[in-house]
Design a protein around this motif. Structure first.
Motif, PDB file in Angstrom:
ATOM      1  N   GLU A  21       0.816  -1.207   0.000  1.00 50.53           N
ATOM      2  CA  GLU A  21       0.000   0.000   0.000  1.00 50.53           C
ATOM      3  C   GLU A  21       0.854   1.263   0.000  1.00 50.53           C
ATOM      4  OE1 GLU A  21      -3.488   1.740   2.800  1.00 50.53           O
ATOM      5  OE2 GLU A  21      -3.557  -0.388   2.285  1.00 50.53           O
ATOM      6  N   ARG A  22       1.949   1.217   0.774  1.00 53.93           N
ATOM      7  CA  ARG A  22       2.848   2.367   0.882  1.00 53.93           C
ATOM      8  C   ARG A  22       4.281   1.876   0.780  1.00 53.93           C
ATOM      9  NH1 ARG A  22       0.287   6.836   2.286  1.00 53.93           N
ATOM     10  NH2 ARG A  22       2.124   7.991   2.909  1.00 53.93           N
ATOM     11  N   ASP A  50      11.797  12.858   1.249  1.00 57.54           N
ATOM     12  CA  ASP A  50      11.710  11.714   2.154  1.00 57.54           C
ATOM     13  C   ASP A  50      10.262  11.488   2.568  1.00 57.54           C
ATOM     14  OD1 ASP A  50      14.400  11.054   2.187  1.00 57.54           O
ATOM     15  OD2 ASP A  50      14.839  12.430   3.831  1.00 57.54           O
ATOM     16  N   GLY A  51       9.941  10.243   2.819  1.00 54.93           N
ATOM     17  CA  GLY A  51       8.604   9.895   3.279  1.00 54.93           C
ATOM     18  C   GLY A  51       8.129   8.612   2.640  1.00 54.93           C
ATOM     19  N   GLU A  57       0.055   8.990  -4.710  1.00 53.01           N
ATOM     20  CA  GLU A  57       0.901  10.079  -4.217  1.00 53.01           C
ATOM     21  C   GLU A  57       2.219  10.150  -4.974  1.00 53.01           C
ATOM     22  OE1 GLU A  57       0.298  10.590   0.485  1.00 53.01           O
ATOM     23  OE2 GLU A  57       0.830   8.550  -0.142  1.00 53.01           O
ATOM     24  N   LEU A  58       2.795   8.993  -5.257  1.00 53.12           N
ATOM     25  CA  LEU A  58       4.053   8.953  -5.995  1.00 53.12           C
ATOM     26  C   LEU A  58       3.881   9.546  -7.386  1.00 53.12           C
ATOM     27  CD1 LEU A  58       7.010   8.150  -6.380  1.00 53.12           C
ATOM     28  CD2 LEU A  58       6.204   5.858  -7.009  1.00 53.12           C
ATOM     29  N   VAL A  59       2.859   9.105  -8.096  1.00 53.72           N
ATOM     30  CA  VAL A  59       2.617   9.612  -9.451  1.00 53.72           C
ATOM     31  C   VAL A  59       2.344  11.117  -9.418  1.00 53.72           C
ATOM     32  CG1 VAL A  59       1.052   9.495 -11.444  1.00 53.72           C
ATOM     33  CG2 VAL A  59       1.880   7.386 -10.367  1.00 53.72           C
ATOM     34  N   ASP A  60       1.516  11.563  -8.464  1.00 58.15           N
ATOM     35  CA  ASP A  60       1.224  12.993  -8.345  1.00 58.15           C
ATOM     36  C   ASP A  60       2.486  13.802  -8.063  1.00 58.15           C
ATOM     37  OD1 ASP A  60      -1.485  12.550  -8.788  1.00 58.15           O
ATOM     38  OD2 ASP A  60      -2.046  12.728  -6.670  1.00 58.15           O
TER      39      ASP A  60
END
Length: 81
Positions: A21-22, A50-51, A57-60
């Motif tokens: 998921e993350r 970082d995070g 979220e990655l694509v955005d």
């Protein structure tokens, strides 16, 4: 990015999140390095803050970095999920 490169990056991102998921920035960059992306594409992953990231979220984040650099016409955007 060419159309072929955009497709490859999207497929790699999709593969990263199979059963996940993350993912942390470190996990993402390690996997993209292992995929032997060209340096110009890898540079976007190297600049990720970082995070932990969900796929969307990655694509955005990547697409925003492309836009912020004014490269959306030359590089293109990664399709969203």
């Amino acid at each position: 990015m060419t159309g072929k490169e955009v497709t490859r990056v999207k497929e790699l991102i999709d593969g990263l999140y199979t059963g996940q998921e993350r993912l942390s920035r470190l996990e993402i960059t390690e996997r993209m390095t292992a995929a032997e992306l060209p340096a110009d594409l890898m540079a976007y992953f190297d600049r990720l803050p970082d995070g932990d990231y969900e796929e969307e979220e990655l694509v955005d984040t990547l697409n925003q970095m492309i836009t912020d650099r004014g490269e959306e016409h030359a590089v293109g955007h990664i399709p969203e999920i």
